[in-house]
Design a protein around this motif. Sequence first.
Motif, short mmCIF file in Angstrom:
data_model
loop_
_atom_site.label_atom_id
_atom_site.label_comp_id
_atom_site.label_asym_id
_atom_site.label_seq_id
_atom_site.Cartn_x
_atom_site.Cartn_y
_atom_site.Cartn_z
N ALA A 1 -5.56 -41.11 -51.51
CA ALA A 1 -5.40 -39.68 -51.26
C ALA A 1 -4.17 -39.41 -50.42
O ALA A 1 -3.36 -38.52 -50.75
N GLU A 2 -3.99 -40.14 -49.33
CA GLU A 2 -2.85 -39.88 -48.47
C GLU A 2 -1.54 -40.25 -49.16
O GLU A 2 -0.53 -39.56 -49.01
N PHE A 3 -1.56 -41.31 -49.96
CA PHE A 3 -0.34 -41.67 -50.68
C PHE A 3 0.03 -40.59 -51.68
O PHE A 3 1.22 -40.32 -51.89
N SER A 4 -0.95 -39.96 -52.32
CA SER A 4 -0.63 -38.88 -53.26
C SER A 4 0.07 -37.74 -52.54
O SER A 4 1.01 -37.13 -53.07
N GLU A 5 -0.37 -37.43 -51.30
CA GLU A 5 0.29 -36.37 -50.53
C GLU A 5 1.71 -36.77 -50.16
O GLU A 5 2.66 -36.00 -50.35
N TRP A 6 1.90 -37.98 -49.64
CA TRP A 6 3.24 -38.44 -49.27
C TRP A 6 4.17 -38.43 -50.49
O TRP A 6 5.32 -38.02 -50.40
N LEU A 7 3.64 -38.93 -51.59
CA LEU A 7 4.44 -39.05 -52.81
C LEU A 7 4.99 -37.70 -53.25
O LEU A 7 6.18 -37.54 -53.55
N LEU A 8 4.11 -36.69 -53.29
CA LEU A 8 4.53 -35.38 -53.76
C LEU A 8 5.41 -34.67 -52.74
O LEU A 8 6.40 -34.02 -53.11
N LYS A 9 5.10 -34.78 -51.48
CA LYS A 9 5.94 -34.15 -50.47
C LYS A 9 7.33 -34.76 -50.46
O LYS A 9 8.33 -34.06 -50.24
N ASN A 10 7.42 -36.05 -50.72
CA ASN A 10 8.72 -36.70 -50.77
C ASN A 10 9.57 -36.17 -51.92
O ASN A 10 10.79 -36.19 -51.88
N SER A 11 8.91 -35.66 -52.97
CA SER A 11 9.62 -35.08 -54.11
C SER A 11 9.78 -33.58 -54.00
O SER A 11 10.30 -32.95 -54.92
N GLY A 12 9.31 -32.99 -52.89
CA GLY A 12 9.56 -31.57 -52.67
C GLY A 12 8.37 -30.66 -52.87
O GLY A 12 8.51 -29.45 -52.75
N PHE A 13 7.21 -31.21 -53.21
CA PHE A 13 6.03 -30.37 -53.47
C PHE A 13 5.20 -30.26 -52.19
O PHE A 13 4.54 -31.21 -51.78
N TRP A 14 5.23 -29.08 -51.58
CA TRP A 14 4.46 -28.81 -50.36
C TRP A 14 3.59 -27.58 -50.63
O TRP A 14 3.97 -26.45 -50.32
N PHE B 1 9.54 -33.58 -63.06
CA PHE B 1 8.96 -33.03 -61.84
C PHE B 1 10.03 -32.29 -61.07
O PHE B 1 11.21 -32.50 -61.26
N LEU B 2 9.58 -31.42 -60.18
CA LEU B 2 10.53 -30.56 -59.50
C LEU B 2 11.43 -31.31 -58.55
O LEU B 2 11.05 -32.29 -57.92
N THR B 3 12.68 -30.85 -58.46
CA THR B 3 13.61 -31.39 -57.50
C THR B 3 14.00 -30.35 -56.46
O THR B 3 14.61 -30.68 -55.46
N ILE B 4 13.70 -29.08 -56.71
CA ILE B 4 13.94 -28.03 -55.72
C ILE B 4 12.65 -27.24 -55.58
O ILE B 4 12.07 -26.83 -56.57
N PHE B 5 12.18 -27.02 -54.37
CA PHE B 5 10.95 -26.28 -54.17
C PHE B 5 11.25 -25.00 -53.43
O PHE B 5 11.89 -25.00 -52.39
N LEU B 6 10.81 -23.88 -54.00
CA LEU B 6 11.02 -22.58 -53.38
C LEU B 6 9.69 -21.90 -53.21
O LEU B 6 8.93 -21.76 -54.16
N ALA B 7 9.36 -21.47 -52.00
CA ALA B 7 8.15 -20.69 -51.78
C ALA B 7 8.38 -19.27 -52.27
O ALA B 7 9.49 -18.86 -52.54
N ALA B 8 7.31 -18.50 -52.43
CA ALA B 8 7.43 -17.13 -52.92
C ALA B 8 8.28 -16.29 -52.00
O ALA B 8 9.01 -15.40 -52.42
N THR B 9 8.18 -16.52 -50.71
CA THR B 9 9.00 -15.82 -49.75
C THR B 9 9.73 -16.83 -48.89
O THR B 9 9.13 -17.79 -48.42
N LEU B 10 11.02 -16.65 -48.71
CA LEU B 10 11.81 -17.63 -47.97
C LEU B 10 11.72 -17.40 -46.47
O LEU B 10 11.81 -16.27 -46.00
N SER C 1 17.14 -36.42 -54.49
CA SER C 1 16.72 -35.07 -54.87
C SER C 1 17.30 -34.08 -53.89
O SER C 1 17.88 -34.44 -52.88
N ILE C 2 17.16 -32.80 -54.24
CA ILE C 2 17.69 -31.72 -53.41
C ILE C 2 16.52 -30.99 -52.80
O ILE C 2 15.58 -30.64 -53.50
N ARG C 3 16.58 -30.72 -51.51
CA ARG C 3 15.51 -29.96 -50.88
C ARG C 3 16.11 -28.79 -50.11
O ARG C 3 17.12 -28.94 -49.44
N ILE C 4 15.46 -27.67 -50.20
CA ILE C 4 15.88 -26.49 -49.45
C ILE C 4 14.83 -26.19 -48.40
O ILE C 4 13.64 -26.21 -48.68
N ASN C 5 15.28 -25.90 -47.18
CA ASN C 5 14.35 -25.71 -46.07
C ASN C 5 13.73 -24.31 -46.12
O ASN C 5 14.23 -23.39 -45.53
N VAL C 6 12.64 -24.21 -46.89
CA VAL C 6 12.00 -22.91 -47.04
C VAL C 6 10.77 -22.76 -46.16
O VAL C 6 10.23 -21.68 -46.04
#
Length: 568
Positions: A61-74, A4-13, A205-210
Amino acid sequence: MKRFLTIFLAATLFFQAILPASALFSDVPRNHDFFSDVHYLEKLGIATGGKFRPDDTISQAEFSEWLLKNSGFWNDRYEPKTKRRFKDVPLAKNIYAPYIYYLVDLGIIEEPGPGRQTEFDPGRYITRINALKWLFALEGVHVPLVFEESEYQATDLRSRSPNARFIHKAIEIGILDPGETKPYHKLTRAEAARFLRRLEEYVPSIRINVLPSIQSNVVNEPEFDIFTSTWDKIFSNYLNRDELNKDELIYSAIQGLVKELDDDNSDFSRPTQESILKTLEGQVEGIGAVMQYLDEQVVVVTPLVGSPAALAGIRPNDVVIKVDDYDVSKGTFEEAILRIRGTKGTSVRLTVLREGEELVFTIVRDKILVSSVQFRRTEDNYGILELRDFGVNADTDFINAIRDFEANPVHGLVIDLRNNPGGFLDKAVNIAGHFLANGEPVVTIKYHNRNEDLRAAGRHELRGLPVAILINKGSASASEILAGALQDYGIAKVVGEQSYGKGTVQEVSEFQDGSVLKLTVAEWFTPNGNKIEGIGITPDVKISRTDREIVEGIDPQLDRALRELRGQ
């Protein structure tokens, strides 16, 4: 292996300065037992608002959102790959749907369909044990089937329970405290926060503030200010700024970041390139060869057995210098691979350098449907099992191949790992469990901050069977794990040539846009502590096989392995 992803980058920063932490939740004061856990979610922007309701149960449902956001998926607009839908989770009307279906796409939540559940019940509570299973699956935490019962510290679940291994692992890495673990109790919101925070300490994990709601330590680095300033200047002042493709600039920046690691095993693939995960799933059309970028050259690790590349005469360690008329030294590794790959029925001309000689091969591409295992018996009832890769079905295919051994036993078994490029680590561990006693280490994984033994778990029903393993310079990675383990325990005699020497572990992270990061995260050693990276497995019996012998179907390596089993 974590996938699963450890860095999340949006299409535009959209680079944002770090904002001060928001006001604390009124119902979680600083002296609250879960204050640091809840504050962790608050800092990340996962949980916001005036009240946290720490003692309320959290829904699936809410745990699935928390889980993924904690890993960088927004990504609230994620378009699922699966076309099936739960009746009670409409994609357009349920705010948690993108997160639920992303877990479905990852295989963590079972896909709806005939013979399976058709409703998810998003408002239903999640138990502590199910939350741990989701967490471990997403973050790639290996949970051995077998553990030392003397080390088991839960008091409210028997050590022989099927779920005990998850509880044991959670205690071992600090998610749960020893003692009463309450595995089947409803998970509260405060407990969910603790699970996520404690696992983050174990698997950082590594997160970039995009996006405004994602916080990162990376942007605190002074050099990152230089990057953002350069970005702004390019899009403000560059002469041809209107012609720039922001997506391509971002992908180039990521590729530069990975290249600077100076690690030939780590790379980043853009969305237009074929995912490495699909290669392991046998879903690729092309020539059927595993290649690596080594010392700024495109090097063949091995052609897959029976593939167009193998049939054309491509060999391990061939250096590709041209693809048709394209000089690969003028471009990137990714560009070379894209040119080599193609649709079934089309042809490609490869010019390779082999021991100082240039050779040209015209190869007709085909669909590469890799069958992991082929098995046959000799006339005097010795088994020959070709293990071609460690893809998603390798361990199941292995079981199917040996299914009739109990009723019709063989006198000995040759496991042919020649030109096997490896694959999923857990598949090698599972296959080793047919030979090693429960709990015996198969491989030691050395991370930057810890060591972990992956241990055998299985019937070990082939223990005592005479075994020979065939390897050559195209045997790599998981092949070397299996060969090294069975050699160290004296279970198998290894015959052939020195193996490739691929002793590092790569974490494969596939992003929602189809791009893939392959990152070296650990190095592995055989049970006796032997290093493999850059060295390989040394055969007990060294014997080579020439190109002429391959073309003519002469196999002195297999012949010698059978003689070893027969005691000749």
